[in-house]
Design an enzyme around this catalytic site. Sequence first.
Site: not given
Length: 255
Positions: A15, A101
Amino acid sequence: MTRELHPDRPLVAGNWKMNGTPASARVLVAELVSRLADRPPAEVLILPPFTALEAVGAFLGGDPRVRLGAQNCHWEPKGAFTGEISAPMLESLCDYVLVGHSERRHLLGESDEVVRRKLGAVLEAGLLPILAVGETGAEREGGLTAEVVERQTRAGLEGLSPSQVALCTIAYEPVWAIGTGATATPEDATTAAELIHRVVAEMAGSAVVVRVLYGGSVTAANAASLVRARGVMGALVGGASLKAEEFAAIVAAAG
Ligand code: PEP
């Protein structure tokens, strides 16, 4: 279009968060692919910023070793949502979309309900969702880890058919471990992963098996014990994914 999913193969996802231009993203992915084995022991996924997806995809040119994902999407397919990106807008650019997230839950106020709607939008667009769940430090200290992980998992998957659940990947990311250098122990990761597997089995039937990733300060040095902890099938990596050599070493450790 149905995207390929290999639940029995570890997934190592990077990420990149809000880092990089299209040009610098191309440089990073070039360095990464030069360091990957011809047949990496894990599926490799990178999640660049929206603005670099096209450049990275063009650079990769269909290299089967690396897949692309987005870090977020809106829950509606289109409309008056200034500054947002929808799942159908991502459909030709990547295979996966991350939802839930902790930076979005805690810094941007996304509720379980918003995360659920986003996950549904990802599936609706024919993309593969990665649902991130995990407790804060205060919740952990209050003995609420299992409750939070179960609640976020159930809320994210609510209303899905078993075949839709089977398309999901779930990342256990204790919030206190993200970007802090602190990691859960492999035993903690296993406890959370087993809980997630139990919830998935209750919701979708025991025939549905999803990949559970661990995320939170994974590095080349600690990857071997975390990425393949019992019940865990890979990692979601933040900071270390911005260093090609380190991320390639994490991929290698997944074997
Ligand atoms: C993340 O942001 O998903 C993450 C796990 O970050 P880091 O690896 O930097 O802790």
